[in-house]
Scaffold this active site. Sequence first.
Site, PDB file in Angstrom:
ATOM      1  N   GLY A  70       0.816  -1.214   0.000  1.00  0.00           N
ATOM      2  CA  GLY A  70       0.000   0.000   0.000  1.00  0.00           C
ATOM      3  C   GLY A  70       0.848   1.261   0.000  1.00  0.00           C
ATOM      4  N   THR A  71       1.921   1.246   0.761  1.00  0.00           N
ATOM      5  CA  THR A  71       2.759   2.453   0.873  1.00  0.00           C
ATOM      6  C   THR A  71       3.308   2.854  -0.494  1.00  0.00           C
ATOM      7  OG1 THR A  71       3.364   1.818   3.118  1.00  0.00           O
ATOM      8  CG2 THR A  71       4.816   3.387   2.022  1.00  0.00           C
ATOM      9  N   ASN A 150      -7.835   3.650   8.911  1.00  0.00           N
ATOM     10  CA  ASN A 150      -7.279   2.442   9.538  1.00  0.00           C
ATOM     11  C   ASN A 150      -7.312   2.471  11.061  1.00  0.00           C
ATOM     12  OD1 ASN A 150      -5.326   4.495   8.666  1.00  0.00           O
ATOM     13  ND2 ASN A 150      -3.855   3.321   9.838  1.00  0.00           N
ATOM     14  N   GLN A 178      -7.618  -0.504   3.503  1.00  0.00           N
ATOM     15  CA  GLN A 178      -8.405  -1.178   4.547  1.00  0.00           C
ATOM     16  C   GLN A 178      -9.744  -1.723   4.049  1.00  0.00           C
ATOM     17  OE1 GLN A 178      -7.558  -2.090   7.597  1.00  0.00           O
ATOM     18  NE2 GLN A 178      -5.588  -1.061   7.738  1.00  0.00           N
ATOM     19  N   SER A 198      -3.317  -3.939  -0.598  1.00  0.00           N
ATOM     20  CA  SER A 198      -2.165  -4.520   0.076  1.00  0.00           C
ATOM     21  C   SER A 198      -2.565  -5.907   0.565  1.00  0.00           C
ATOM     22  CB  SER A 198      -1.760  -3.624   1.251  1.00  0.00           C
ATOM     23  OG  SER A 198      -0.721  -4.232   1.970  1.00  0.00           O
ATOM     24  N   ALA A 199      -1.852  -6.927   0.078  1.00  0.00           N
ATOM     25  CA  ALA A 199      -2.288  -8.312   0.314  1.00  0.00           C
ATOM     26  C   ALA A 199      -2.315  -8.715   1.780  1.00  0.00           C
ATOM     27  CB  ALA A 199      -1.367  -9.265  -0.456  1.00  0.00           C
ATOM     28  N   HIS A 200      -1.383  -8.162   2.578  1.00  0.00           N
ATOM     29  CA  HIS A 200      -1.301  -8.667   3.964  1.00  0.00           C
ATOM     30  C   HIS A 200      -2.460  -8.196   4.837  1.00  0.00           C
ATOM     31  CE1 HIS A 200       0.478  -5.178   6.328  1.00  0.00           C
ATOM     32  NE2 HIS A 200       0.710  -4.751   5.104  1.00  0.00           N
ATOM     33  N   THR A 236      12.541  -7.165 -10.548  1.00  0.00           N
ATOM     34  CA  THR A 236      11.945  -8.475 -10.830  1.00  0.00           C
ATOM     35  C   THR A 236      10.678  -8.654 -10.007  1.00  0.00           C
ATOM     36  OG1 THR A 236      14.130  -9.351 -11.316  1.00  0.00           O
ATOM     37  CG2 THR A 236      12.407 -10.968 -10.794  1.00  0.00           C
ATOM     38  N   CYS A 327       2.182   7.029  23.484  1.00  0.00           N
ATOM     39  CA  CYS A 327       2.693   7.973  24.477  1.00  0.00           C
ATOM     40  C   CYS A 327       2.636   7.360  25.873  1.00  0.00           C
ATOM     41  CB  CYS A 327       1.858   9.237  24.460  1.00  0.00           C
ATOM     42  SG  CYS A 327       0.181   8.883  24.921  1.00  0.00           S
TER      43      CYS A 327
HETATM   44  N1  PLP Z   1      -2.774   2.745   3.961  1.00  0.00           N
HETATM   45  C1  PLP Z   1      -3.499   2.291   4.988  1.00  0.00           C
HETATM   46  C2  PLP Z   1      -4.849   2.873   5.240  1.00  0.00           C
HETATM   47  C3  PLP Z   1      -2.998   1.290   5.819  1.00  0.00           C
HETATM   48  O1  PLP Z   1      -3.722   0.854   6.852  1.00  0.00           O
HETATM   49  C4  PLP Z   1      -1.710   0.767   5.546  1.00  0.00           C
HETATM   50  C5  PLP Z   1      -1.111  -0.257   6.428  1.00  0.00           C
HETATM   51  O2  PLP Z   1      -0.919  -0.048   7.599  1.00  0.00           O
HETATM   52  C6  PLP Z   1      -1.008   1.266   4.435  1.00  0.00           C
HETATM   53  C7  PLP Z   1      -1.566   2.243   3.669  1.00  0.00           C
HETATM   54  C8  PLP Z   1       0.362   0.743   4.088  1.00  0.00           C
HETATM   55  O3  PLP Z   1       0.269  -0.524   3.503  1.00  0.00           O
HETATM   56  P1  PLP Z   1       1.572  -1.487   3.407  1.00  0.00           P
HETATM   57  O4  PLP Z   1       1.804  -2.011   4.777  1.00  0.00           O
HETATM   58  O5  PLP Z   1       1.160  -2.558   2.454  1.00  0.00           O
HETATM   59  O6  PLP Z   1       2.671  -0.662   2.881  1.00  0.00           O
END
Ligand code: PLP
Length: 379
Positions: A70-71, A150, A178, A198-200, A236, A327
């Site tokens: 996702g990032t 999230n 999400q 994002s697969a995980h 790759t 915190c």
């Molecule tokens: N965007 C959201 C809303 C997420 O919850 C996350 C994961 O925590 C990400 C992006 C990032 O995804 P990834 O862990 O696959 O880089």
Amino acid sequence: MKVYFDNAATTQLDPEVFETMRPLMLDMYGNPSSTHSHGREARSKVEYARRTVAQLLNTTPSEIFFTSGGTEGDNTAIRCSVEAYDLKHIITTKIEHKAVGQTADKLAAEGKVKVSYLELDSEGHINHDHLIELLKNNPRSMVSAMHANNEIGTLQDIDRIGEICNEYDAVFHSDTVQTMGHFRHDLEKLQCHFLVGSAHKLHGPKGIGFLRVCKSKKIGRLIDGGGQERNHRGGTENVHGIIGMAKALEIAYRDMDAHQKHIQSLKTRMIERLRETVPGVSFNGDIREGHSLYTVLNVSFPPNEDNDMLLFNLDINGISASGGSACNSGANTGSHVLTGIKADPNRQGIRFSFGKYNTMDEVDYVIEKLAEIVEPAVV
Ligand code: PLP
């Protein structure tokens, strides 16, 4: 008992997904860019996975680009569209994932864009009138608004946001990490140029995701190197990850109705039992069914000097959840999301996030432990 209530952070790999990936790791190890038979075999698997993802989302395979997650998808969508379309303005929210927030901040620091933040209500919903006003005054804008938050689970009406963006000719990106595999996306209908998976987060492997780039948009590349992903992303391909992700999404769509019902019932019970058990408890974000992720519940515990020990005490009782903050003062200053919706900083936000493998017994166990942890503190 050990309870994993942190499914918004990551999910357990589905054994069915693992079995699909296994031969790709052990036998079909060819490089998809190689032209010999080993390579062609891997290539055909990658393209099969692309077709699978595209079909499930009702779009065409040429719009699907595999990424590391996702990032990377968020970074690519934002950075590459600003560059390709010479965009001068990003409209976003203060509650986006850092993959979006930091990318926008960095582009602003580089002097490439100005960033405007949309007004949110106390549950994190975007003020659509404010979006219209910003778009009227700022041609050449990109809007980046996540489908579901999230931390607090609030869903945005991305159908409506897409319509507004279309009306004002803005580029629209939505972080759908999400909701992917938990809600159905119809990309023929949805007016959104870029969205990510994002697969995980859906019982697939870590380190693999995808970016959907609408055919009306052409962007450059974030990662230079070979000509992979139709010249958009060098490197790759993560073949077993790609196959695992397609399988995870296939399973998610196949079983979605049953899982939604099951997981929502866990969340509903958790809400009811918390109200009975923890005096003064409330919830961050919109918790109404259909307006919120059924997988996420952000609980707001009343002010208490022991609040900063809550996550730790849950952990020593075998319960994995996550905090809105890291915190140690009991204030939620660590969560940009809770700050973004102006949550009471003296209350402690804890996110419980559920998945298909969780059970009602686990909910009851967590409530029982919370009663022990919280009760002595409130009497
Ligand atoms: N965007 C959201 C809303 C997420 O919850 C996350 C994961 O925590 C990400 C992006 C990032 O995804 P990834 O862990 O696959 O880089």
